[in-house]
Design a protein around this motif. Structure first.
Motif, PDB file in Angstrom:
ATOM      1  N   TYR A   1      35.919 -69.029  98.600  1.00  0.00           N
ATOM      2  CA  TYR A   1      36.218 -67.767  99.294  1.00  0.00           C
ATOM      3  C   TYR A   1      37.460 -67.082  98.759  1.00  0.00           C
ATOM      4  N   TYR A   2      37.450 -65.763  98.897  1.00  0.00           N
ATOM      5  CA  TYR A   2      38.654 -64.966  98.675  1.00  0.00           C
ATOM      6  C   TYR A   2      39.003 -64.312 100.019  1.00  0.00           C
ATOM      7  N   CYS A   3      40.289 -64.252 100.335  1.00  0.00           N
ATOM      8  CA  CYS A   3      40.705 -63.659 101.607  1.00  0.00           C
ATOM      9  C   CYS A   3      40.911 -62.162 101.403  1.00  0.00           C
ATOM     10  N   ARG A   4      40.087 -61.334 102.069  1.00  0.00           N
ATOM     11  CA  ARG A   4      40.218 -59.875 101.909  1.00  0.00           C
ATOM     12  C   ARG A   4      41.614 -59.441 102.338  1.00  0.00           C
ATOM     13  N   GLY A   5      42.208 -58.571 101.490  1.00  0.00           N
ATOM     14  CA  GLY A   5      43.580 -58.142 101.786  1.00  0.00           C
ATOM     15  C   GLY A   5      44.599 -59.089 101.184  1.00  0.00           C
ATOM     16  N   SER A   6      44.132 -60.078 100.390  1.00  0.00           N
ATOM     17  CA  SER A   6      44.957 -61.077  99.682  1.00  0.00           C
ATOM     18  C   SER A   6      45.207 -62.305 100.554  1.00  0.00           C
ATOM     19  N   PHE A   7      45.582 -63.418  99.906  1.00  0.00           N
ATOM     20  CA  PHE A   7      45.850 -64.655 100.646  1.00  0.00           C
ATOM     21  C   PHE A   7      47.137 -64.557 101.471  1.00  0.00           C
ATOM     22  N   GLN A   8      47.896 -63.481 101.270  1.00  0.00           N
ATOM     23  CA  GLN A   8      49.049 -63.240 102.160  1.00  0.00           C
ATOM     24  C   GLN A   8      48.573 -63.175 103.614  1.00  0.00           C
TER      25      GLN A   8
ATOM     26  N   ARG B   1      53.156 -56.183  96.067  1.00  0.00           N
ATOM     27  CA  ARG B   1      52.634 -54.840  95.837  1.00  0.00           C
ATOM     28  C   ARG B   1      53.323 -54.212  94.637  1.00  0.00           C
ATOM     29  N   ARG B   2      52.582 -53.502  93.814  1.00  0.00           N
ATOM     30  CA  ARG B   2      53.145 -52.642  92.777  1.00  0.00           C
ATOM     31  C   ARG B   2      52.471 -51.287  92.958  1.00  0.00           C
ATOM     32  N   GLY B   3      53.202 -50.321  93.518  1.00  0.00           N
ATOM     33  CA  GLY B   3      52.594 -49.026  93.807  1.00  0.00           C
ATOM     34  C   GLY B   3      51.406 -49.212  94.734  1.00  0.00           C
ATOM     35  N   ARG B   4      50.232 -48.779  94.276  1.00  0.00           N
ATOM     36  CA  ARG B   4      49.049 -48.877  95.152  1.00  0.00           C
ATOM     37  C   ARG B   4      48.220 -50.131  94.862  1.00  0.00           C
ATOM     38  N   TYR B   5      48.781 -51.046  94.084  1.00  0.00           N
ATOM     39  CA  TYR B   5      48.037 -52.270  93.733  1.00  0.00           C
ATOM     40  C   TYR B   5      48.604 -53.455  94.502  1.00  0.00           C
ATOM     41  N   LEU B   6      47.708 -54.272  95.055  1.00  0.00           N
ATOM     42  CA  LEU B   6      48.147 -55.465  95.791  1.00  0.00           C
ATOM     43  C   LEU B   6      47.646 -56.710  95.061  1.00  0.00           C
ATOM     44  N   PHE B   7      48.576 -57.516  94.552  1.00  0.00           N
ATOM     45  CA  PHE B   7      48.220 -58.706  93.770  1.00  0.00           C
ATOM     46  C   PHE B   7      48.536 -59.979  94.535  1.00  0.00           C
ATOM     47  N   ASP B   8      47.657 -60.979  94.430  1.00  0.00           N
ATOM     48  CA  ASP B   8      48.023 -62.341  94.813  1.00  0.00           C
ATOM     49  C   ASP B   8      48.899 -62.859  93.685  1.00  0.00           C
ATOM     50  N   SER B   9      50.012 -63.486  94.037  1.00  0.00           N
ATOM     51  CA  SER B   9      50.881 -63.962  92.957  1.00  0.00           C
ATOM     52  C   SER B   9      50.228 -65.121  92.213  1.00  0.00           C
ATOM     53  N   ALA B  10      49.432 -65.956  92.916  1.00  0.00           N
ATOM     54  CA  ALA B  10      48.881 -67.151  92.267  1.00  0.00           C
ATOM     55  C   ALA B  10      47.451 -67.472  92.684  1.00  0.00           C
ATOM     56  N   VAL B  11      47.207 -67.538  93.972  1.00  0.00           N
ATOM     57  CA  VAL B  11      45.949 -68.137  94.454  1.00  0.00           C
ATOM     58  C   VAL B  11      44.751 -67.191  94.261  1.00  0.00           C
ATOM     59  N   HIS B  12      43.635 -67.748  93.745  1.00  0.00           N
ATOM     60  CA  HIS B  12      42.437 -66.942  93.484  1.00  0.00           C
ATOM     61  C   HIS B  12      41.287 -67.281  94.422  1.00  0.00           C
ATOM     62  N   LEU B  13      41.192 -68.573  94.749  1.00  0.00           N
ATOM     63  CA  LEU B  13      39.954 -69.071  95.327  1.00  0.00           C
ATOM     64  C   LEU B  13      40.285 -70.252  96.232  1.00  0.00           C
TER      65      LEU B  13
ATOM     66  N   THR C   1      39.330 -57.519  92.814  1.00  0.00           N
ATOM     67  CA  THR C   1      38.789 -56.250  93.356  1.00  0.00           C
ATOM     68  C   THR C   1      37.263 -56.266  93.429  1.00  0.00           C
ATOM     69  N   LEU C   2      36.607 -57.252  92.797  1.00  0.00           N
ATOM     70  CA  LEU C   2      35.152 -57.356  92.976  1.00  0.00           C
ATOM     71  C   LEU C   2      34.852 -57.818  94.405  1.00  0.00           C
ATOM     72  N   ALA C   3      35.702 -58.703  94.933  1.00  0.00           N
ATOM     73  CA  ALA C   3      35.504 -59.189  96.313  1.00  0.00           C
ATOM     74  C   ALA C   3      36.135 -58.233  97.326  1.00  0.00           C
ATOM     75  N   ASP C   4      37.183 -57.543  96.905  1.00  0.00           N
ATOM     76  CA  ASP C   4      37.883 -56.649  97.821  1.00  0.00           C
ATOM     77  C   ASP C   4      38.372 -55.404  97.081  1.00  0.00           C
ATOM     78  N   PRO C   5      37.515 -54.358  97.015  1.00  0.00           N
ATOM     79  CA  PRO C   5      37.889 -53.147  96.264  1.00  0.00           C
ATOM     80  C   PRO C   5      39.125 -52.457  96.833  1.00  0.00           C
ATOM     81  N   ASP C   6      39.493 -52.766  98.086  1.00  0.00           N
ATOM     82  CA  ASP C   6      40.634 -52.070  98.701  1.00  0.00           C
ATOM     83  C   ASP C   6      41.990 -52.528  98.168  1.00  0.00           C
ATOM     84  N   LEU C   7      41.991 -53.524  97.274  1.00  0.00           N
ATOM     85  CA  LEU C   7      43.273 -53.971  96.710  1.00  0.00           C
ATOM     86  C   LEU C   7      43.854 -52.935  95.748  1.00  0.00           C
TER      87      LEU C   7
END
Ligand SMILES: Cc1cc2nc3c(=O)[nH]c(=O)nc-3n(C[C@H](O)[C@H](O)[C@H](O)COP(=O)(O)OP(=O)(O)OC[C@H]3O[C@@H](n4cnc5c(N)ncnc54)[C@H](O)[C@@H]3O)c2cc1C
Length: 511
Positions: free
Chosen positions: A229-236, A54-66, A370-376
């Motif tokens: 597939y992308y895991c909503r809420g990140s692959f975490q 997490r960086r502030g209100r942004y949630l990033f996957d460190s590596a995995v996309h798909l 964020t196209l697959a999961d705008p809540d990130l």
């Protein structure tokens, strides 16, 4: 989930070192099978390369996309990850968004979208290259055969069973030494079509002239036949679901706990020592850490035959990656319309690979989760992840070169999409190969373990069993290879090797 600073007990049936997806998969299956399992991870969260930050209100996957195979699919053995999560009782913890098209590849004068469906994929490419329709169908059918046979082979006890069954595994045996270019050349004539079909080469870390056809075909089909597939809420979330499957069955997770040593006495594993000094006994230790680190640092190479060590040292790690994470104001540039877009400077993949290896990348992928999961991210912001392959070492070191490389990535992105992404970004941060290494201890920040060349995939990698009794390997440094689909398969294979009891059937036999 509850996490502890010290293991609650001094003895377990199994200790798993490292909570990458391979380690998590093996640990969860073994706990499900009734073993007492301790999973030990040095980082403060689960997932290895699949972790998010997490960086502030942004949630990033460190590596995995798909990731492929997250929902049931139309082919034999489809939906591996869906099935695994279902058997473990945690399927409802992950909501997967289908990514379609699974990727777009943009070249000078050529742009291809890859629908996430076998027939649609064939139709899209046949429309672009009508004169090669028949050959294209044959090539894709061959890719599908590879995938089907690889799934069946994964259920066998050893690679020897494949070699001795040419009737059951004709495609695996025919192409076992083939590069992707060999297979493309054997079927197709158009250089443009061959380039387009090889667009996903960064996902195996080698250009078509050097990548294993078997691995590429399995990976491509895991997306277009099984679904991407992308895991909503990140692959975490996916990693955490596997962690929950473990703790639900009485397994224990220790975070922020590096393993200092794997104890071996008279050729047998007896347990581990944690960095905090705690000694834990176990007759079985499964290492998800880098294979050479496991052997050289955690055990000590004196415990291994010279031949085994020489075999390991002859293998080459895969390349690393440089990743730039952006949080950019809307709207998206018109050149980026989908989750994953590859931008290449020419039709020459070898040249693009050479540029990356020299530390001067000329291509990149832009992922917009964020196209697959705008809540990130908050409303009005898209997260963009710029990724390219990069060498472990650059002149002067990555600490000094990080800024220059970040500027290069932004410059590349700007050139390809025609807009100043940096200027519109509220956050810009990068991860270098050194960052990859620091977070996971993968040697050289290797993104897929050993390089995925024909000489280093499947049975050509070290197997899950090692010469030390009770020491097993799991993850992308062992069979079959890198990527989430690969390490989930590895986790299943390693756990199955521990549990195999003749005459008994178990739910994971179907995986
Ligand atoms: C930039 C990038 C992008 C990628 N994109 C994709 C993608 O889109 N799709 C895909 O399928 N794959 C992708 N991959 C590849 C994929 O992420 C990896 O192949 C896979 O996650 C590796 O899993 P693993 O189980 O081998 O463990 P790893 O993820 O390597 O984790 C190993 C774990 O072991 C722990 N560990 C190491 N030593 C110790 C110790 N001594 N004590 C305790 N713990 C220890 C580490 O901290 C780490 O958590 C990508 C990789 C990278 C780097």
């Amino acid at each position: 989930m509850r996490f502890h600073a010290e293991a609650k007990r001094d003895r377990y049936d199994v200790v798993v070192v490292g909570a990458g997806v391979g380690g998590l998969t093996a640990a969860a299956i073994l706990a499900h099978a009734g073993r007492s399992v301790l999973l030990v991870e040095r980082h403060d969260r689960l997932g290895g390369y699949a972790h998010a930050f997490r960086r502030g209100r942004y949630l990033f996957d460190s590596a995995v996309h798909l990731v492929g195979g997250c929902e049931p699919g139309p082919f034999e053995g489809s939906g591996l990850i869906h099935q695994l999560l279902s058997i473990l009782g945690v399927r409802d913890r992950c909501a997967f968004a289908r990514i379609d098209p699974c990727y777009t590849a943009v070249y000078p004068g050529l742009s291809v979208e890859a629908p996430c469906d076998f027939d649609e994929f064939l139709r899209a490419y046949a429309e672009e290259f009508p004169s090669e329709q028949k050959a294209l169908r044959q090539f894709l059918q061959e890719c599908l055969n590879v995938r089907q046979e690889a799934r069946r082979a994964a259920q066998l006890a050893s690679a020897y069973d494949v070699m001795s069954s040419p009737d059951r595994f004709p495609t695996l045996l025919r192409y076992r030494r083939a590069t992707l270019s060999n297979a493309l050349d054997a079927h197709l004539a158009s250089p443009r079509l061959k380039t387009a079909l090889g667009s996903l080469w960064p996902y195996v870390g080698l250009p078509p002239s050097r990548a294993s056809f078997l691995y590429y075909a399995t990976m491509l089909m895991s997306y277009i036949a099984d679904g991407a597939y992308y895991c909503r809420g990140s692959f975490q979330r996916f990693a955490d679901a596997l962690g929950e499957a473990l703790t639900m069955r009485g397994g224990e997770v220790l975070l922020r706990s590096p393993v200092r040593r794997i104890r071996v006495e008279r050729g047998r594993v007896t347990g581990i020592v944690l960095e905090n000094g705690q000694r834990i006994d176990a007759p079985l230790v499964i290492s998800n850490a880098d294979a050479l680190q496991t052997i050289e640092e955690l055990v000590g190479e004196h415990a291994f035959p010279e031949r085994y060590m020489a075999g390991l040292r002859s293998l080459k790690p895969s390349l690393s990656a440089f990743v730039t994470y952006l949080a950019a104001d809307l709207p998206l540039p018109s050149a980026i319309r989908h989750h994953e877009t590859f931008f290449f400077p020419s039709l020459d993949h070898d040249e693009a690979f050479r540029d990356s290896r020299a530390g001067a990348p000329s291509w990149l992928t832009i992922t917009v989760p964020t196209l697959a999961d705008p809540d990130l991210a908050p409303h009005g912001v898209h997260l963009l992840v710029l990724t390219t392959l990069a060498p472990h070492r650059v002149e002067g070191g990555w600490r000094a070169d990080k800024e220059r490389m970040t500027a290069r990535m932004l410059g590349l992105a700007e050139r390809y999409v025609g807009e100043d992404l940096g200027g519109r970004s509220r956050l810009i941060e990068s991860g270098t190969p050194r960052t990859m290494e620091r977070y996971t201890r993968n040697a050289e920040g290797a993104i897929y373990g050993w390089e995925l060349s024909p000489a280093q995939v499947g049975p050509a990698r070290p197997g899950p069993r090692t010469p030390v009794e009770g020491l097993r390997l799991v993850g992308h440094w062992t069979q079959p290879g890198g990527g989430i689909y690969g390490v989930v398969s590895s986790g299943i294979q390693t756990a199955r090797g521990v549990l195999d009891a003749p005459g008994e059937t178990a739910p994971w036999d179907a995986l």
